[in-house]
Design a protein around this motif. Structure first.
Motif, PDB file in Angstrom:
ATOM      1  N   ASP A 179       0.847  -1.197   0.000  1.00 15.00           N
ATOM      2  CA  ASP A 179       0.000   0.000   0.000  1.00 15.00           C
ATOM      3  C   ASP A 179       0.885   1.250   0.000  1.00 15.00           C
ATOM      4  O   ASP A 179       1.839   1.319  -0.770  1.00 15.00           O
ATOM      5  CB  ASP A 179      -0.953  -0.035   1.198  1.00 15.00           C
ATOM      6  N   ASP A 233     -12.288  -0.277  -9.367  1.00 17.21           N
ATOM      7  CA  ASP A 233     -12.210   1.178  -9.472  1.00 17.21           C
ATOM      8  C   ASP A 233     -13.598   1.805  -9.541  1.00 17.21           C
ATOM      9  O   ASP A 233     -13.829   2.891  -9.006  1.00 17.21           O
ATOM     10  CB  ASP A 233     -11.406   1.585 -10.707  1.00 17.21           C
ATOM     11  N   SER A 237     -13.593   2.649  -5.002  1.00 16.56           N
ATOM     12  CA  SER A 237     -12.559   3.682  -4.873  1.00 16.56           C
ATOM     13  C   SER A 237     -13.089   5.029  -4.397  1.00 16.56           C
ATOM     14  O   SER A 237     -12.369   6.023  -4.412  1.00 16.56           O
ATOM     15  CB  SER A 237     -11.830   3.864  -6.210  1.00 16.56           C
ATOM     16  N   TYR A 239     -13.699   6.086  -1.426  1.00 19.65           N
ATOM     17  CA  TYR A 239     -12.966   6.556  -0.248  1.00 19.65           C
ATOM     18  C   TYR A 239     -11.768   7.401  -0.664  1.00 19.65           C
ATOM     19  O   TYR A 239     -11.436   8.413  -0.032  1.00 19.65           O
ATOM     20  CB  TYR A 239     -12.490   5.360   0.601  1.00 19.65           C
ATOM     21  N   GLN A 240     -11.088   6.983  -1.748  1.00 26.37           N
ATOM     22  CA  GLN A 240      -9.893   7.683  -2.193  1.00 26.37           C
ATOM     23  C   GLN A 240     -10.234   9.073  -2.717  1.00 26.37           C
ATOM     24  O   GLN A 240      -9.498  10.037  -2.480  1.00 26.37           O
ATOM     25  CB  GLN A 240      -9.188   6.864  -3.280  1.00 26.37           C
ATOM     26  N   SER A 241     -11.362   9.189  -3.404  1.00 26.33           N
ATOM     27  CA  SER A 241     -11.788  10.497  -3.909  1.00 26.33           C
ATOM     28  C   SER A 241     -12.056  11.458  -2.762  1.00 26.33           C
ATOM     29  O   SER A 241     -11.669  12.632  -2.817  1.00 26.33           O
ATOM     30  CB  SER A 241     -13.042  10.344  -4.778  1.00 26.33           C
ATOM     31  N   GLN A 243     -10.875  11.211   0.453  1.00 25.44           N
ATOM     32  CA  GLN A 243      -9.677  11.466   1.255  1.00 25.44           C
ATOM     33  C   GLN A 243      -8.662  12.340   0.526  1.00 25.44           C
ATOM     34  O   GLN A 243      -7.862  13.020   1.167  1.00 25.44           O
ATOM     35  CB  GLN A 243      -9.043  10.138   1.683  1.00 25.44           C
ATOM     36  N   SER A 244      -8.685  12.328  -0.788  1.00 23.58           N
ATOM     37  CA  SER A 244      -7.731  13.135  -1.537  1.00 23.58           C
ATOM     38  C   SER A 244      -8.274  14.527  -1.866  1.00 23.58           C
ATOM     39  O   SER A 244      -7.555  15.339  -2.455  1.00 23.58           O
ATOM     40  CB  SER A 244      -7.316  12.426  -2.829  1.00 23.58           C
ATOM     41  N   LYS A 268     -12.696  -1.792   4.494  1.00 21.94           N
ATOM     42  CA  LYS A 268     -11.479  -2.069   3.728  1.00 21.94           C
ATOM     43  C   LYS A 268     -10.881  -3.415   4.121  1.00 21.94           C
ATOM     44  O   LYS A 268     -10.372  -4.149   3.263  1.00 21.94           O
ATOM     45  CB  LYS A 268     -10.446  -0.960   3.924  1.00 21.94           C
ATOM     46  N   TYR A 308      -3.397  11.175   1.611  1.00 19.18           N
ATOM     47  CA  TYR A 308      -3.971  11.094   0.270  1.00 19.18           C
ATOM     48  C   TYR A 308      -4.031  12.481  -0.363  1.00 19.18           C
ATOM     49  O   TYR A 308      -3.663  12.661  -1.533  1.00 19.18           O
ATOM     50  CB  TYR A 308      -5.380  10.495   0.330  1.00 19.18           C
TER      51      TYR A 308
END
Length: 385
Positions: A179, A233, A237, A239-241, A243-244, A268, A308
C-alpha cells in the motif's frame, strides 16, 4: 549534533478508555435496507456486533502488552514526531530491513512478523535469514501523528524513513512495503539507491509499455485480473476520492464516533483481504480492533487520510517525475490484491529480479498470511545478501 531518540511505551490513560466505552454505549446506528448486505458499505449487523465486542470484551491492556513486546522509540524528523520499532537481531550477520505499512493499516500489522524476521532461529527458521527490523509509523499515523505541516506527502515520508536508517547507523539495508508502504519504500529507492540492497513489495504499480495497446503481451489470466481491477475502481474507490479532496470534513465524524471510525476501516479489511466475505474468521475481532484503536487513541484518522490529499490530491506538493527504479526489486503477488499489476507493466517502473505468485492472501499480507510474507521476504533477500 546527536539526534535525540526517546524510548516509547504504549500506555493509554484509563480516562480515554472510559470515554471510549461511554461513546460505544451511546452509539446510534443508521438504518439499512433489507437484504442490503455489504453492497452499500459496512453491514449494520456486523458493525453492531463489533461495537458490542469492543465495548464489553476487547482487552486493550492485553493489546498494549503486544505492542510493548518490542523496543519502540520516538524522535523528531522534518518537524514531525516519528514513532518506530527497532528490533535488533541476536544474530551477528543480520542485515537491516525497514518495513512500512499503509492505509488503513498501522504498525499493528507487523506484530506477528517482527519476531520471525529478527530472530528466525527462535521461530523455526534459519539464523542466516535474520534481520535488524525497523518498522516506522508513517508520520500522521498512530504514535507518529498527527502531522503538523502542509505538504507532507509520500516523498517526505520516504525522506523520513531514510533519515531513521541514518540515525540508527544503517548505511545499507533492505526495504519492504505494501500500500502506501510500497510507494514510500519505492521513493526511498529513488532518493538513495546506493543505500538499498533490495526492495521487496507486496503491492506494486506499473504501466503498459505502449499506452495505445495496453493489453499487448499480457496473458489471458493477467487480462482477466485487469478486468477485475476496472470493476474495483468503479465500485470501491470512493474513499480515495474523498480522502484526496475533502479529508477534513470526513474526519469530524470519524474522530468523534468510534462506530464511524470502525465502519470506515472494517469495510477495507473485508474488501481488500482474501476472506471470502468472512473477515472475522480470517482476522478475528481482536486484530482488527488493535489496528482501529491505534487511530482512536491517537486521534490520527484525519492526518492519516490527509496523506492522500498531500500525495494525490489537487494541491499536492510538486514531486519529481518518476524514474525507473534500478534497485533489485521483488514482488510477492497475493491473489486478492486490489491492484493486480502484470509483471510486464511492473518492469517498466522497476528492476524486477524476483516475482512470486502466492496461493492465498490479499492486501494486508502481514495480517492475513504472516508466515507466507516472512518466507517470501527471506527468499528474495537471501540471494542479495
Amino acid at each position: 549534533m546527536t539526534q535525540s531518540i526517546e524510548p516509547f511505551r504504549c500506555d493509554v490513560p484509563q480516562s480515554m478508555l472510559d470515554d471510549l466505552k461511554a461513546r460505544l454505549q451511546r452509539t446510534r446506528l443508521p438504518d439499512q435496507l433489507t437484504d442490503a448486505g455489504w453492497d452499500y458499505g459496512t453491514e449494520r449487523g456486523f458493525l453492531d456486533r463489533l461495537c458490542a465486542y469492543w465495548r464489553d470484551e476487547f482487552d486493550w491492556r492485553s493489546a498494549e502488552a503486544r505492542f510493548n513486546r518490542f523496543a519502540q522509540y520516538t524522535t523528531q524528523i522534518d518537524g514531525e514526531n516519528v514513532h518506530f520499532y527497532h528490533v535488533r537481531s541476536p544474530e551477528p550477520d543480520a542485515v537491516p530491513l525497514i518495513i512500512t505499512h499503509g492505509f488503513p493499516g498501522s504498525v499493528a500489522e507487523f506484530l506477528d512478523i517482527i519476531g520471525p524476521l529478527s530472530d528466525p532461529a527462535a521461530h523455526g527458521g534459519d539464523r542466516r535469514d535474520a534481520f535488524h527490523v525497523v518498522a516506522p509509523s508513517i508520520p500522521g499515523y498512530g504514535f507518529s501523528g498527527p502531522t503538523r505541516t502542509k505538504g507532507f506527502g509520500l516523498m517526505r515520508a520516504a525522506a523520513v524513513n531514510s533519515r531513521i536508517m541514518e540515525i540508527l547507523g544503517y548505511d545499507r539495508y533492505f526495504a519492504q512495503g505494501g500500500d502506501f508502504g510500497s510507494a514510500i519504500s519505492s521513493r526511498m529507492a529513488m532518493l538513495h539507491p546506493d543505500r538499498m540492497i533490495g526492495l521487496h513489495l507486496n503491492f506494486i504499480l506499473g504501466q503498459p509499455a505502449d499506452p495505445d495497446k495496453p493489453l499487448a503481451g499480457l496473458t489471458e489470466k493477467e487480462t482477466a485480473a485487469l478486468q477485475w481491477k476496472r470493476h474495483y475502481d468503479e465500485r470501491e474507490s470512493g474513499y480515495q476520492s474523498i480522502q484526496s479532496t475533502k479529508p477534513q470534513t470526513l474526519a469530524y465524524g470519524l474522530t468523534d464516533s468510534p462506530a464511524g471510525l470502525a465502519a470506515w476501516i472494517i469495510e477495507k479489511f473485508r474488501t481488500w483481504t482474501d476472506c471470502d466475505g468472512d473477515v472475522e474468521a480470517l482476522l478475528g475481532m481482536d486484530r482488527m480492533l488493535e489496528n482501529i484503536m491505534l487511530y482512536w487513541v491517537t486521534g490520527t484518522i484525519n492526518s492519516a487520510m490527509r496523506l492522500y490529499y498531500e500525495s494525490i490530491g489537487p494541491d499536492r506538493a510538486a514531486t519529481p517525475e518518476w524514474q525507473k527504479i534500478e534497485v533489485p526489486t521483488g514482488h510477492a503477488r497475493f491473489p486478492a490484491e486490489i491492484r493486480p499489476t502484470p509483471r510486464l507493466w511492473a518492469e517498466q517502473m522497476y528492476n524486477i529480479v524476483y516475482w512470486n505468485e502466492l496461493a492465498k492472501g490479499g492486501h494486508f499480507a502481514a495480517l492475513e498470511q504472516p508466515a507466507l510474507l516472512v518466507d517470501d521476504v527471506r527468499k528474495f533477500c537471501r540471494a542479495l545478501r
